[in-house]
Design an enzyme around this catalytic site. Sequence first.
Site, PDB file in Angstrom:
ATOM      1  N   GLU A 265       0.839  -1.201   0.000  1.00 32.23           N
ATOM      2  CA  GLU A 265       0.000   0.000   0.000  1.00 32.23           C
ATOM      3  C   GLU A 265       0.871   1.248   0.000  1.00 32.23           C
ATOM      4  O   GLU A 265       1.793   1.325   0.804  1.00 32.23           O
ATOM      5  CB  GLU A 265      -0.916  -0.019   1.237  1.00 32.23           C
ATOM      6  CG  GLU A 265      -1.887  -1.204   1.188  1.00 32.23           C
ATOM      7  CD  GLU A 265      -2.842  -1.279   2.374  1.00 32.23           C
ATOM      8  OE1 GLU A 265      -2.794  -0.402   3.250  1.00 32.23           O
ATOM      9  OE2 GLU A 265      -3.638  -2.220   2.413  1.00 32.23           O
ATOM     10  N   HIS A 283      -7.907   1.528   1.714  1.00 28.34           N
ATOM     11  CA  HIS A 283      -7.720   1.177   3.133  1.00 28.34           C
ATOM     12  C   HIS A 283      -8.319   2.241   4.074  1.00 28.34           C
ATOM     13  O   HIS A 283      -7.606   2.857   4.874  1.00 28.34           O
ATOM     14  CB  HIS A 283      -6.240   0.962   3.464  1.00 28.34           C
ATOM     15  CG  HIS A 283      -6.030   0.050   4.631  1.00 28.34           C
ATOM     16  ND1 HIS A 283      -5.009  -0.848   4.735  1.00 28.34           N
ATOM     17  CD2 HIS A 283      -6.745  -0.105   5.772  1.00 28.34           C
ATOM     18  CE1 HIS A 283      -5.089  -1.506   5.874  1.00 28.34           C
ATOM     19  NE2 HIS A 283      -6.155  -1.065   6.536  1.00 28.34           N
TER      20      HIS A 283
HETATM   21  N1  LIG Z   1      -9.669  -2.272   6.573  1.00 29.20           N
HETATM   22  C1  LIG Z   1      -9.334  -1.728   7.715  1.00 29.20           C
HETATM   23  O1  LIG Z   1      -9.163  -0.526   7.822  1.00 29.20           O
HETATM   24  C2  LIG Z   1      -9.173  -2.576   8.922  1.00 29.20           C
HETATM   25  C3  LIG Z   1      -8.817  -3.908   8.841  1.00 29.20           C
HETATM   26  N2  LIG Z   1      -8.674  -4.658   9.961  1.00 29.20           N
HETATM   27  C4  LIG Z   1      -8.301  -6.078   9.831  1.00 29.20           C
HETATM   28  O2  LIG Z   1      -9.337  -6.880  10.408  1.00 29.20           O
HETATM   29  C5  LIG Z   1      -8.733  -7.880  11.222  1.00 29.20           C
HETATM   30  C6  LIG Z   1      -9.715  -8.362  12.269  1.00 29.20           C
HETATM   31  O3  LIG Z   1      -9.962  -7.331  13.197  1.00 29.20           O
HETATM   32  P1  LIG Z   1     -10.804  -7.584  14.543  1.00 29.20           P
HETATM   33  O4  LIG Z   1     -12.099  -8.214  14.235  1.00 29.20           O
HETATM   34  O5  LIG Z   1     -10.815  -6.308  15.287  1.00 29.20           O
HETATM   35  O6  LIG Z   1      -9.856  -8.641  15.292  1.00 29.20           O
HETATM   36  P2  LIG Z   1     -10.267  -9.717  16.366  1.00 29.20           P
HETATM   37  O7  LIG Z   1      -8.985 -10.177  16.987  1.00 29.20           O
HETATM   38  O8  LIG Z   1     -11.330  -9.199  17.266  1.00 29.20           O
HETATM   39  O9  LIG Z   1     -10.896 -10.915  15.503  1.00 29.20           O
HETATM   40  C7  LIG Z   1     -10.152 -11.816  14.742  1.00 29.20           C
HETATM   41  C8  LIG Z   1     -10.859 -13.168  14.763  1.00 29.20           C
HETATM   42  O10 LIG Z   1     -10.136 -14.064  13.911  1.00 29.20           O
HETATM   43  C9  LIG Z   1     -10.062 -15.327  14.552  1.00 29.20           C
HETATM   44  N3  LIG Z   1      -8.907 -16.083  14.072  1.00 29.20           N
HETATM   45  C10 LIG Z   1      -7.599 -15.825  14.253  1.00 29.20           C
HETATM   46  N4  LIG Z   1      -6.834 -16.746  13.651  1.00 29.20           N
HETATM   47  C11 LIG Z   1      -7.685 -17.624  13.053  1.00 29.20           C
HETATM   48  C12 LIG Z   1      -7.507 -18.785  12.261  1.00 29.20           C
HETATM   49  N5  LIG Z   1      -6.289 -19.248  11.971  1.00 29.20           N
HETATM   50  N6  LIG Z   1      -8.609 -19.417  11.804  1.00 29.20           N
HETATM   51  C13 LIG Z   1      -9.851 -18.983  12.108  1.00 29.20           C
HETATM   52  N7  LIG Z   1     -10.084 -17.876  12.864  1.00 29.20           N
HETATM   53  C14 LIG Z   1      -9.018 -17.210  13.323  1.00 29.20           C
HETATM   54  C15 LIG Z   1      -9.948 -15.017  16.035  1.00 29.20           C
HETATM   55  O11 LIG Z   1     -10.350 -16.125  16.831  1.00 29.20           O
HETATM   56  C16 LIG Z   1     -10.893 -13.833  16.163  1.00 29.20           C
HETATM   57  O12 LIG Z   1     -12.210 -14.226  16.469  1.00 29.20           O
HETATM   58  C17 LIG Z   1      -7.462  -7.194  11.757  1.00 29.20           C
HETATM   59  O13 LIG Z   1      -6.497  -8.126  12.177  1.00 29.20           O
HETATM   60  C18 LIG Z   1      -7.009  -6.381  10.574  1.00 29.20           C
HETATM   61  O14 LIG Z   1      -6.154  -7.147   9.757  1.00 29.20           O
HETATM   62  C19 LIG Z   1      -8.904  -4.136  11.197  1.00 29.20           C
HETATM   63  C20 LIG Z   1      -9.282  -2.829  11.339  1.00 29.20           C
HETATM   64  C21 LIG Z   1      -9.371  -1.928  10.223  1.00 29.20           C
HETATM   65  O1  LIG Z   2      -6.757  -1.314  12.257  1.00 27.59           O
HETATM   66  C1  LIG Z   2      -6.240  -1.911  11.299  1.00 27.59           C
HETATM   67  O2  LIG Z   2      -5.758  -3.051  11.368  1.00 27.59           O
HETATM   68  C2  LIG Z   2      -6.204  -1.256  10.009  1.00 27.59           C
HETATM   69  O3  LIG Z   2      -6.084  -1.904   9.004  1.00 27.59           O
HETATM   70  C3  LIG Z   2      -6.306   0.199   9.997  1.00 27.59           C
HETATM   71  O4  LIG Z   2      -5.656   0.726   8.914  1.00 27.59           O
HETATM   72  P1  LIG Z   2      -4.144   1.209   8.991  1.00 27.59           P
HETATM   73  O5  LIG Z   2      -3.370   0.011   9.484  1.00 27.59           O
HETATM   74  O6  LIG Z   2      -4.131   2.319   9.985  1.00 27.59           O
HETATM   75  O7  LIG Z   2      -3.800   1.620   7.602  1.00 27.59           O
END
Ligand SMILES: NC(=O)C1=CN([C@@H]2O[C@H](COP(=O)(O)OP(=O)(O)OC[C@H]3O[C@@H](n4cnc5c(N)ncnc54)[C@H](O)[C@@H]3O)[C@@H](O)[C@H]2O)C=CC1
Ligand SMILES: O=C(O)C(=O)COP(=O)(O)O
Length: 319
Positions: A265, A283
């Site tokens: 990115e 993103h």
């Molecule tokens: N597009 C964006 O701006 C954003 C993207 N994200 C992405 O979303 C992801 C998830 O965020 P949250 O829901 O807050 O995290 P979280 O930690 O609350 O949820 C992740 C889930 O994935 C499950 N998990 C982990 N490893 C696994 C596996 N091998 N197989 C099956 N399930 C598995 C966990 O048990 C958990 O329930 C972040 O790690 C990040 O990469 C997060 C925030 C912003």
């Molecule tokens: O909270 C996360 O994991 C996100 O993906 C948020 O976007 P950033 O990593 O700040 O570009």
Amino acid sequence: MKKWKVVSTAVTFGKINKEPVKRLEEFGCEVVLNPFGRPFTNEEIIRYASDADALIVGNDKVPGDVIKKCKKLKIIAKHGVGVDSIDVKTANQLGIVVTNAPGTNSEEVADLAFGLLHMLARGLYQANTDTKNGKWIKPVGISLSKKTIGIIGVGTIGTAVAKRATGYDMNILGYDIKKNPLALELGVKYVGLDELLSEADFISLHLPLTNDTLNILNADKFKLIKKGAIMINTARSQLIDNEALYNSLIDGTLKGYATDVYDFEPPMHLPLFDLPNVILTPHIGGTTVESNKRMGNTAVDNVIAVLKGETPPNIVLVD
Ligand SMILES: NC(=O)C1=CN([C@@H]2O[C@H](COP(=O)(O)OP(=O)(O)OC[C@H]3O[C@@H](n4cnc5c(N)ncnc54)[C@H](O)[C@@H]3O)[C@@H](O)[C@H]2O)C=CC1
Ligand SMILES: O=C(O)C(=O)COP(=O)(O)O
């Protein structure tokens, strides 16, 4: 002379909401914000942070050899949730704490996932372009109501997606290594990944990127996807095999794909970008005015705790 130096590579930290920066300054920190409006390169991190006590990061890649060159670093605080771009193991070995900001942007990511689903299901992007250009072409989309959604990763964001899906009377399938009590209350039915892929009309990805989830949707898994499904990726692009994804969009296995995330990115132009059934966002899932304040303040809570010599609230550990 300030007591501590804090460098932020996170593009939006301190730009939308100034409160987190003010808190650091009042605590006695010199704060350096991202001047580029894009992630830092490795060299830039070293140049800016070699004498920093704390680093607040966005989606910048922070490998071990970079961390090793930042000799004064006590904490790397993720301005967001996913820590896949940080070498947490090396940081921990060097005694540097890594933290994140869990739950600070989950509703916002779920909102974007549903927004993208609407765009693809009803052909909104093309409809907007055509109407603005004086073309009266009515796309006939598909309904969201009463369909089956498959949520891959039912954590904080996945559960927020499930909450929204209940408003559409959807049948909700979930895949995760553990069951989330709130998701169960919302009626999520946990199934294996193969069953989810073969049953879901809509697939939404919400797994963290780890060694176990890298390429989890490989070419074999793509073969299981129900014909005409829509896939939304607001998690990480490396969860998906790019070639299998492209082929599935060409052969009609997937009716549409929307992504907020890329291997690199900002991304270089990919063949995927030329397909009409693909929607791209830069993103932005986790970032709104409101969530920016939450992410910033949580990152600062963690930084201040470490600078005070206390245990920060959101430590991330690896095995
Ligand atoms: N597009 C964006 O701006 C954003 C993207 N994200 C992405 O979303 C992801 C998830 O965020 P949250 O829901 O807050 O995290 P979280 O930690 O609350 O949820 C992740 C889930 O994935 C499950 N998990 C982990 N490893 C696994 C596996 N091998 N197989 C099956 N399930 C598995 C966990 O048990 C958990 O329930 C972040 O790690 C990040 O990469 C997060 C925030 C912003
Ligand atoms: O909270 C996360 O994991 C996100 O993906 C948020 O976007 P950033 O990593 O700040 O570009």
